[in-house]
Scaffold this active site. Structure first.
Site, PDB file in Angstrom:
ATOM      1  N   LEU A 156       0.882  -1.224  -0.009  1.00 17.36           N
ATOM      2  CA  LEU A 156       0.126  -0.045   0.081  1.00 17.36           C
ATOM      3  C   LEU A 156       0.888   1.327  -0.094  1.00 17.36           C
ATOM      4  O   LEU A 156       0.743   2.179   0.814  1.00 17.36           O
ATOM      5  CB  LEU A 156      -1.012  -0.133   1.120  1.00 17.36           C
ATOM      6  CG  LEU A 156      -2.225   0.924   1.105  1.00 17.36           C
ATOM      7  CD1 LEU A 156      -3.095   0.266   0.171  1.00 17.36           C
ATOM      8  CD2 LEU A 156      -2.728   1.053   2.464  1.00 17.36           C
ATOM      9  N   GLY A 157       1.689   1.452  -1.198  1.00 12.35           N
ATOM     10  CA  GLY A 157       2.408   2.620  -1.264  1.00 12.35           C
ATOM     11  C   GLY A 157       1.597   3.726  -2.067  1.00 12.35           C
ATOM     12  O   GLY A 157       0.427   3.473  -2.047  1.00 12.35           O
ATOM     13  N   SER A 158       2.377   4.361  -2.730  1.00 10.46           N
ATOM     14  CA  SER A 158       1.494   5.414  -3.387  1.00 10.46           C
ATOM     15  C   SER A 158       0.811   4.984  -4.427  1.00 10.46           C
ATOM     16  O   SER A 158      -0.339   5.152  -4.970  1.00 10.46           O
ATOM     17  CB  SER A 158       2.570   6.523  -4.192  1.00 10.46           C
ATOM     18  OG  SER A 158       3.075   6.286  -5.148  1.00 10.46           O
ATOM     19  N   ILE A 159       1.212   3.711  -5.431  1.00 14.05           N
ATOM     20  CA  ILE A 159       0.458   3.134  -6.218  1.00 14.05           C
ATOM     21  C   ILE A 159      -0.657   2.389  -5.463  1.00 14.05           C
ATOM     22  O   ILE A 159      -1.957   2.305  -6.032  1.00 14.05           O
ATOM     23  CB  ILE A 159       1.222   2.256  -7.036  1.00 14.05           C
ATOM     24  CG1 ILE A 159       2.315   2.855  -7.764  1.00 14.05           C
ATOM     25  CG2 ILE A 159       0.187   1.113  -7.931  1.00 14.05           C
ATOM     26  CD1 ILE A 159       3.334   1.832  -8.675  1.00 14.05           C
ATOM     27  N   VAL A 234       0.579  -5.631 -11.146  1.00 13.34           N
ATOM     28  CA  VAL A 234       1.252  -4.621 -11.914  1.00 13.34           C
ATOM     29  C   VAL A 234       2.770  -4.106 -11.248  1.00 13.34           C
ATOM     30  O   VAL A 234       3.173  -3.079 -11.481  1.00 13.34           O
ATOM     31  CB  VAL A 234       0.365  -3.282 -11.946  1.00 13.34           C
ATOM     32  CG1 VAL A 234      -0.756  -3.586 -12.826  1.00 13.34           C
ATOM     33  CG2 VAL A 234       0.004  -2.905 -10.397  1.00 13.34           C
ATOM     34  N   GLY A 235       3.205  -5.054 -10.514  1.00 13.66           N
ATOM     35  CA  GLY A 235       4.484  -4.760  -9.843  1.00 13.66           C
ATOM     36  C   GLY A 235       5.761  -5.045 -10.510  1.00 13.66           C
ATOM     37  O   GLY A 235       6.100  -4.623 -11.354  1.00 13.66           O
ATOM     38  N   ARG A 236       6.166  -6.340 -10.355  1.00 10.97           N
ATOM     39  CA  ARG A 236       7.162  -6.983 -11.099  1.00 10.97           C
ATOM     40  C   ARG A 236       6.716  -8.554 -10.943  1.00 10.97           C
ATOM     41  O   ARG A 236       6.256  -9.266 -10.082  1.00 10.97           O
ATOM     42  CB  ARG A 236       8.743  -6.952 -10.095  1.00 10.97           C
ATOM     43  CG  ARG A 236       9.171  -5.463 -10.312  1.00 10.97           C
ATOM     44  CD  ARG A 236       9.980  -5.366 -11.689  1.00 10.97           C
ATOM     45  NE  ARG A 236      10.543  -3.957 -11.751  1.00 10.97           N
ATOM     46  CZ  ARG A 236       9.922  -2.858 -11.994  1.00 10.97           C
ATOM     47  NH1 ARG A 236       8.873  -2.716 -12.254  1.00 10.97           N
ATOM     48  NH2 ARG A 236      10.559  -1.523 -11.894  1.00 10.97           N
ATOM     49  N   GLU A 265      10.571 -10.992 -18.937  1.00 12.61           N
ATOM     50  CA  GLU A 265      10.163 -10.364 -20.127  1.00 12.61           C
ATOM     51  C   GLU A 265      11.262 -10.161 -21.109  1.00 12.61           C
ATOM     52  O   GLU A 265      12.318 -10.204 -20.837  1.00 12.61           O
ATOM     53  CB  GLU A 265       9.676  -8.839 -19.371  1.00 12.61           C
ATOM     54  CG  GLU A 265       8.829  -8.858 -18.529  1.00 12.61           C
ATOM     55  CD  GLU A 265       8.373  -7.711 -17.716  1.00 12.61           C
ATOM     56  OE1 GLU A 265       9.093  -6.536 -18.092  1.00 12.61           O
ATOM     57  OE2 GLU A 265       7.397  -7.601 -17.006  1.00 12.61           O
ATOM     58  N   HIS A 283       4.053  -4.673 -20.075  1.00 10.20           N
ATOM     59  CA  HIS A 283       4.693  -3.938 -19.226  1.00 10.20           C
ATOM     60  C   HIS A 283       4.517  -2.349 -19.449  1.00 10.20           C
ATOM     61  O   HIS A 283       5.305  -1.732 -19.738  1.00 10.20           O
ATOM     62  CB  HIS A 283       6.272  -4.045 -18.827  1.00 10.20           C
ATOM     63  CG  HIS A 283       6.789  -3.573 -17.750  1.00 10.20           C
ATOM     64  ND1 HIS A 283       7.772  -4.278 -17.121  1.00 10.20           N
ATOM     65  CD2 HIS A 283       6.575  -2.600 -16.893  1.00 10.20           C
ATOM     66  CE1 HIS A 283       8.083  -3.585 -15.870  1.00 10.20           C
ATOM     67  NE2 HIS A 283       7.121  -2.748 -15.954  1.00 10.20           N
ATOM     68  N   ALA A 285       1.877  -0.500 -17.641  1.00  6.78           N
ATOM     69  CA  ALA A 285       0.840   0.340 -16.681  1.00  6.78           C
ATOM     70  C   ALA A 285       1.360   1.802 -16.538  1.00  6.78           C
ATOM     71  O   ALA A 285       0.677   2.892 -16.228  1.00  6.78           O
ATOM     72  CB  ALA A 285       0.983  -0.458 -15.368  1.00  6.78           C
TER      73      ALA A 285
END
Ligand SMILES: O=CC(=O)O
Length: 316
Positions: A156-159, A234-236, A265, A283, A285
């Site tokens: 729960l960071g800024s994204i 949507v992270g890694r 990737e 990749h 987003a």
């Protein structure tokens, strides 16, 4: 000031653009007004340069840093900095910045888009119409409503916070996992991802990739999420054990997935291509013209702050 031969001296600070051949910094030309740029560790300038822009996922290794004895700042152009040897930067007294909030709203929009697409089967329905199947087959299998779903946000960071805001507006409930409980946040907190998965219909993965979060979504978490559960990443790629995820999807042991990132990737497991409950994305987003504008301004502001001994805007 004029030099002896009357040429005007160039006072723009020197900055190294460190990039893999396939990655270019968006809007790089705009930096030239403010900084003298060069892009090779082998250039004579490398020994005196104090700031480097690390473009996209270009690795910054101890070996690279050996070429840059005067370096004091790495400006990352991405949100995640798993490709930068942060421990080595710290050891050498090199500050590091990331993309701060420049991408957050765009990534959150994209996470919601992937989730809506998986639940309502938008891309699959598009393929159904384009392939001419509608007149032959009639009805298309129903998708599910987004409102009312229990969303578990991993990171729960800024994204993650932007994702939560959007999904609350859709009528979902939100809970989260992160390294620590956030005192100012009212959403329920789960100290481990397994318990979050037990209590969620959907997991949205948007934390940083570190040694601790590698494969944080593993077999146990996927089992806990269950046969109707949906994973959005949507992270890694390496936050999810991709081999396990593919098995769960192929065997119908999980409801669906929306994936913008992958472990290797640009290679995507071929088994996923045939699955209509999976939405695949290359990749993307973070990438919009608006986010690139914001990133460009932030990079310039971080560099200007550094060269005038002011606090950095997005220290990592
Ligand atoms: O994936 C992109 C980023 O970390 O900015």
């Amino acid at each position: 000031m004029a030099t002896e031969d009357n040429e005007v001296e160039d006072h723009r600070p020197l900055v190294l653009i460190h990039h893999l051949p396939s990655f270019k910094l968006p809007l790089q030309d705009r930096l030239i007004t403010h900084f003298r740029l060069f892009d090779s560790l082998a250039s004579p300038e490398a020994s005196s340069v104090r700031a480097l822009i690390c473009v996209g996922p270009t690795p910054v290794t101890a070996d690279n840093l050996d070429h840059l004895p005067s370096l004091r700042l790495v400006v990352g152009s991405s949100a995640g900095l798993d490709h930068v040897d942060l421990a080595e930067c710290r050891r050498r007294g090199i500050s590091v910045t990331n993309s701060g909030d420049a991408y957050s709203e765009n990534v959150a929009d994209y996470a919601v888009a992937l989730l809506l697409d998986v639940l309502r089967r938008v891309s699959a329905a598009d393929r159904f119409v384009r392939s001419g199947l509608w007149p032959q087959m009639g009805e298309y299998p129903l998708g599910c409503k987004l409102g009312g779903k229990r969303i578990g946000i991993v990171g729960l960071g800024s994204i993650g916070s932007e994702v939560a805001k959007r999904l609350v507006a859709f009528g979902c409930t939100v809970a989260y996992n992160s390294r620590n409980k956030k005192p100012s946040v009212l959403y329920p907190y789960y100290a481990n991802v397994h318990d979050l998965a037990v209590n969620s219909d959907v997991l949205i993965v948007c934390c940083a990739l570190t040694n601790e979060t590698h494969h944080i979504i593993n077999k146990d978490v996927l089992t806990a999420l269950g046969r109707e559960g949906v994973i959005i990443n949507v992270g890694r790629g390496a936050l999810v054990d991709e081999k396990e995820l593919v098995q769960f999807l192929v065997q119908g042991e999980i409801g669906g997935a929306g994936l913008d990132v992958f472990e290797n990737e640009p290679n995507v497991p071929k088994e996923l291509f045939a699955l209509d409950n999976v939405v695949l994305s290359p990749h993307l987003a973070v990438s919009t013209p608006e986010s690139f504008e914001a990133l460009n301004e932030l990079i310039i502001a971080n560099l200007k702050a550094f060269f005038s001994n002011k606090p950095l805007l997005s220290p990592f």
